[in-house]
Design an enzyme around this catalytic site. Structure first.
Site, PDB file in Angstrom:
ATOM      1  N   GLY A  55       1.233  -1.327  -0.202  1.00  8.76           N
ATOM      2  CA  GLY A  55      -0.182  -0.120  -0.022  1.00  8.76           C
ATOM      3  C   GLY A  55       0.790   1.406  -0.487  1.00  8.76           C
ATOM      4  N   CYS A  56       0.397   2.221   0.038  1.00 11.07           N
ATOM      5  CA  CYS A  56       0.884   3.322  -0.623  1.00 11.07           C
ATOM      6  C   CYS A  56       1.378   4.471   0.824  1.00 11.07           C
ATOM      7  CB  CYS A  56       0.122   4.992  -1.372  1.00 11.07           C
ATOM      8  SG  CYS A  56       0.858   4.646  -3.240  1.00 11.07           S
ATOM      9  N   PRO A  57       2.370   4.964   0.863  1.00  8.85           N
ATOM     10  CA  PRO A  57       3.590   5.406   0.348  1.00  8.85           C
ATOM     11  C   PRO A  57       4.340   3.786  -0.066  1.00  8.85           C
ATOM     12  CG  PRO A  57       4.440   6.053   2.620  1.00  8.85           C
ATOM     13  CD  PRO A  57       2.742   5.315   2.725  1.00  8.85           C
TER      14      PRO A  57
END
Length: 67
Positions: free
Chosen positions: A9-11
């Site tokens: 998942g970001c970041p």
């Protein structure tokens, strides 16, 4: 060099790309599995002066980042 950032998942995919470009400033390829990561990496690489080509591979995206 290919970075497999699928499942992150970001970041995290952007941070992985940043580290990869520090080691390979001429460019690299990044594999992601979601649209948000694809767009964030495109924006980051563009801001760093790179061009990004996106190739759809089934449910994944291969981003080819070059100077």
């Amino acid at each position: 060099m290919v970075i497999d950032a699928r499942g992150y998942g970001c970041p995290e995919p952007v941070l992985m790309t940043k580290k990869g470009l520090a080691k390979n400033p001429e460019g690299l390829e990044v594999l992601v599995d979601n649209n948000t990561a694809k767009e964030n990496i495109k924006r980051f690489a563009g801001n760093q002066g790179y061009s990004v080509d996106v190739e759809k591979q089934n449910n994944d995206f291969l981003l080819k980042i070059t100077k």
